[in-house]
Design a protein around this motif. Structure first.
Motif, PDB file in Angstrom:
ATOM      1  N   ALA A   1       0.843  -1.192   0.000  1.00  0.00           N
ATOM      2  CA  ALA A   1       0.000   0.000   0.000  1.00  0.00           C
ATOM      3  C   ALA A   1       0.877   1.239   0.000  1.00  0.00           C
ATOM      4  O   ALA A   1       0.450   2.303   0.418  1.00  0.00           O
ATOM      5  N   ALA A   2       2.117   1.077  -0.497  1.00  0.00           N
ATOM      6  CA  ALA A   2       3.056   2.198  -0.486  1.00  0.00           C
ATOM      7  C   ALA A   2       2.814   3.117  -1.680  1.00  0.00           C
ATOM      8  O   ALA A   2       3.605   3.194  -2.613  1.00  0.00           O
ATOM      9  N   GLY A   3       1.685   3.802  -1.648  1.00  0.00           N
ATOM     10  CA  GLY A   3       1.378   4.801  -2.663  1.00  0.00           C
ATOM     11  C   GLY A   3       0.998   4.196  -3.997  1.00  0.00           C
ATOM     12  O   GLY A   3       0.740   2.996  -4.111  1.00  0.00           O
ATOM     13  N   PRO A   4       0.929   5.046  -5.033  1.00  0.00           N
ATOM     14  CA  PRO A   4       0.616   4.558  -6.382  1.00  0.00           C
ATOM     15  C   PRO A   4       1.645   3.498  -6.798  1.00  0.00           C
ATOM     16  O   PRO A   4       2.783   3.529  -6.350  1.00  0.00           O
ATOM     17  N   ASP A   5       1.230   2.565  -7.649  1.00  0.00           N
ATOM     18  CA  ASP A   5       2.142   1.508  -8.081  1.00  0.00           C
ATOM     19  C   ASP A   5       2.869   1.966  -9.345  1.00  0.00           C
ATOM     20  O   ASP A   5       2.333   1.912 -10.440  1.00  0.00           O
ATOM     21  N   LEU A   6       4.113   2.409  -9.168  1.00  0.00           N
ATOM     22  CA  LEU A   6       4.846   2.964 -10.311  1.00  0.00           C
ATOM     23  C   LEU A   6       5.230   1.886 -11.327  1.00  0.00           C
ATOM     24  O   LEU A   6       5.469   2.205 -12.495  1.00  0.00           O
TER      25      LEU A   6
ATOM     26  N   GLN B   1       3.265  -0.033 -12.607  1.00  0.00           N
ATOM     27  CA  GLN B   1       2.153   0.021 -13.564  1.00  0.00           C
ATOM     28  C   GLN B   1       2.232   1.222 -14.497  1.00  0.00           C
ATOM     29  O   GLN B   1       1.472   1.316 -15.457  1.00  0.00           O
TER      30      GLN B   1
END
Lengths: 563, 563
Positions: free
Chosen positions: B270-275, B277
């Protein structure tokens, strides 16, 4: 909106879909459900933690000293009027209770702050009912440089909704709970669209009335909202069966100061980067999620439970790995819920039930639940049982699993009782690969224990696995400590050591609690300086005035890291 | 790198892991496997398409007129020297063959361009061996404003590797195939790290030597690379079992002109947006993917096949929907491969096998394959068969499924034979929800048929479903047409109508072919103008000089949309 077809609600027993009572302002959940410390724990804790000092009593809500609202001064009143023109006067609240109820989340530091005589609160709580109102509020806020903190259930435990203006003229809490309900259900494709402010129980009740279920049951379920689940990449207790929340999302509507986004990928798509994945986990810092399209499934007809005992955590973890990899790269035909407590957590759990003697030689307990058509659920249980047994597990009946299920949303009530009794209690979590799991668990446990010892506190560190994947699993730590003095500062130092241990040890800084303000420095270590620059570039495009949840996810340029 | 343990290679028969012969410069695949048009098709096509005009013969490679390389002029030679200083003189190629072999992808328009007397080609082909060399090349290119087109197998069918300088002083093809091999394998967690330039067969051979498999078999498998699969969100024929390529990725290394990214999420985070992707599907426009960490699984011990017949496409699609939703929101215990041809595709397929008469009343055929431990594969087959049968399917034995499997990578050879015979043949694809599938199929078929009719061409439009998801499925169209005159321009007009029909009809502009240059205008319609601005902001941060694959994914600011 849901129709009125009188379908029985087979999910009701599970998720207690009755409207939740308003959350306690200074603790967790329904005030009527507050509990005192179980006698067995009251006896056990001094043995483990030393002398416990009962803290000073917390102030009543009327005794708290709040700074005046910036929206009540002469200049502020004009802004208040502009907000009221958008949402109606009743939905711009500057009264004491509304402000305190939006003053932060529900981490232990948050609850300790609620016990202090002077507290921070947002200058106003603004409650839009439509997407157009959200857009108008953001335009107005950008124009005036007012910080906007999107607010769903307020259950964050990482400082995700702190009302920090960071040098701006005011900070408003954007309460989204008036935007609620099931707005579309495609029964053939299994897709539901829910407004962002719909709570977990309301979402499940609306779906159950149509024979469907989402199946997302995090501990915050009763209060948290669909938009919050998306914004924080929540993961529920049934993730082994139905997946993490981020895997359920098939589309999002997002309002930003720069305009609106309607992102809905086809079931599979190669149309460039997946922007949905940029807003999942965006925590209100890149935009306001207003609606979420989700994969749903028919309500399961049967649920089976079974509890297990393993000689130790290592053998239990190995058993869970085999379950997670059951499908040989394809779908896993396994449990809906699977959880393994380590030796310490198993012992404390037994102690809670007054079985201390038995706890000493108890190994580790595990809980499994299975859902589906009766035959399918039975098959899932049989297949899982065969793997667990071959890996050294022994069946201990269904009762411990049913006990767990009954109390599945209640652990935070116990924390309140501990805090009242002067015992510090907090949780933190991570995830890593199977190969790295034991080493990471050891490193984090040692960091917490040593960090608290440096603060003069004995501690108990309990751990469980609650989310499994083919390549790895989560680790969830509960810390109970005899922490005195300035507990907030002491915990911040100990938590920093734990966070360093997580990232240095190859774990993610958070498996499902999210980044918020608390984990922000470690996000940079996880995705690198260039990764942060990418997030900043996206934020600068969508929120050029930097008003959206400043300081959450990314350090606030206007106010410094902790501004 | 792989070790030498002599484990038998149970996957070899399936994926024909022998080193692939170099791709034909002007067609598909191994020149030795070129085939002539089957007699039955040769007889059938004039009946359906009218008179076929045999086209002028294609030029030999030595007859093609190429513009001189910008790296061979006086100024260019200095730059050539700087590139050679990075990768070595042998790995900066400006010879005719190297340039022509990197002149584009393998769409039908690409192949028609290969038949023209004057052709575009990159000014040089540069082949780095290390990540540091990639970084140095990007720095140099940014400094000189030289366009860089990352190149793996060159199998794009959407203009993803066109050598377009777009007003810049030169364009180089960055051939990544020297960066190849399995660099790490975590057998416990089931994760493998492969360098970006590793081809499909090389990746599977290296994994099979250790008892593992990736299980990604797109039609481009024999030539395409791991980096290309990631950059385009490829989807393989076994996606029902092992998932799309993007779901297999657990980490990426990316080199950009602004620095490097090492993105590896934990199994859940859940560490922020999934970069990750953001770079899956980035098609070389945001950075150069140099290594990919992937979920792998033990080689399956058994494979079972079964073919089916349905009365029509509607009943077949309904059957596939039920298979995709078998798990009731949880894992699907079903097929590894499942494909359904519509009536037209079934008839042509039967005609190819000389069974035209039978084709007329044939309904729709479907292919299923199952993998796993023998007992598991059998169970998967039994469960799937029960669903297909209940939905109106009839078993037609395993042979048609085995026939399909044997020829699974060979369709492009047939296209070459058709083009040689003067018959136009191309494919396009999309995906949508189950509820929208029939309407979208009808709309796209009509748009193609009408578009080609306007060009004076009769056509056959064949369609199949080859990728299923709980919420929807892909639609893959094969178009065969008696198109004469300026076939490139005529097809561009017809394709535009088809693309409009896809996006207007609620489909994604691409399920697995990617955006490239060809689909770029429709990406904006899919993600909106603000979505494009987000991508531009990310590109501006990572590639401020705008040198990476300009015009792919996002319109090239320097050169206009089609520059």
């Amino acid at each position: 909106m849901t129709d009125d077809t009188a379908v029985p609600d087979p999910g009701a027993a599970q998720h207690e879909a009755e409207p939740a009572a308003p959350m306690r302002w200074d603790g967790w959940g329904d005030p009527a459900k507050a509990r005192s410390l179980p006698a067995a724990l009251r006896a056990l804790l001094p043995l483990k933690l030393g002398r416990i000092r009962t803290p000073a009593p917390a102030p009543a809500i009327d005794e708290v000293e709040l700074s005046p609202s910036a929206l009540e001064g002469a200049e502020g009143r004009a802004l208040r009027g502009e907000l009221a023109a958008i949402v109606g006067d009743d939905h711009v609240r500057t009264d004491r209770e509304a402000r305190i109820r939006h003053a932060g989340g529900r981490s232990t530091p948050d609850l300790l702050r609620r016990r202090e005589p002077r507290q921070q609160a947002p200058d106003a709580v603004v409650s839009p009912e439509t997407e157009a109102q959200v857009a108008a509020i953001l335009r107005l806020a950008a124009e005036h440089g007012i910080a906007v903190v999107p607010f769903g259930g307020g259950t964050t435990v990482v400082g995700g909704v702190d009302p920090v203006a960071g040098g701006r003229p005011a900070v408003i809490s954007l309460d989204l709970t008036r935007m609620r309900g099931l707005v579309a259900l495609d029964e053939l494709s299994g897709e539901a669209t829910l407004l962002a402010g719909t709570t977990g129980p309301d979402a499940e009740a609306a779906l159950a009335a149509r024979g469907f279920e989402l199946g997302h049951y995090p501990q915050s379920f009763r209060y948290a909202t669909i938009g919050g689940f998306a914004a924080t990449r929540s993961s529920g207790q049934s993730s082994a069966g139905y997946g993490r929340f981020d895997t359920m999302v098939t589309g999002l509507r997002v309002v930003t100061p720069s305009g609106e986004l309607d992102l809905g990928r086809a079931p599979g798509s190669a149309a460039g980067p997946d922007l949905v994945q940029l807003f999942l986990g965006s925590e209100g810092a890149l935009g306001v999620i207003t609606a979420v399209r989700l994969r749903v499934h028919p309500l399961p007809a049967a649920r089976l439970a079974e509890a297990w005992r393993f000689p130790d955590f290592a053998s239990g973890a190995e058993a869970l790995r085999r379950v997670a990899q059951l499908g040989g790269g394809q779908a896993v035909t396994g449990p809906t819920v699977i959880r393994l407590s380590d030796e310490a957590e198993t012992a404390v759990s037994l102690a809670q039930h007054g079985r201390i003697g038995k706890a000493l030689a108890s190994g580790c307990s595990a809980v499994t639940l299975f859902e589906g058509e009766p035959e399918v659920a039975a098959e899932r249980r049989a297949r899982t049982a065969a793997v667990l047994e071959a890996a050294g597990g022994s069946r201990i009946g269904e009762q411990p699993a049913l006990d767990w299920e009954r109390g599945r949303f209640n652990a935070p009530y116990l924390r309140d009782a501990l805090l009242d009794a002067g015992v510090f209690c907090e949780t933190l979590e991570t995830a890593t690969t199977w190969a790295n799991l034991a080493a990471l668990k050891r490193a984090v446990t040692e960091a917490i224990t040593a960090g608290l010892a440096e603060e003069g506190a004995k501690s108990l560190v309990l751990c469980h696995i609650s989310h499994i994947y083919p390549t790895g699993a989560s680790l969830y730590f509960t810390i109970v400590a005899g922490l005195g003095g300035d507990r907030l500062a002491a915990w911040e130092r100990a938590k920093r050591r734990a966070s360093d241990a997580i990232v240095d040890g190859g774990g993610t800084i958070t498996h499902h609690h999210a980044i918020g303000r608390d984990h922000q420095p470690w996000l940079e270590r996880e995705i690198g300086e260039l990764g942060i620059r990418v997030l900043r570039a996206v934020k600068a495009e969508l929120d050029p005035a930097g008003i959206l949840n400043p300081g959450v996810l990314i350090a606030d340029g206007a106010a410094g890291r902790h501004g």
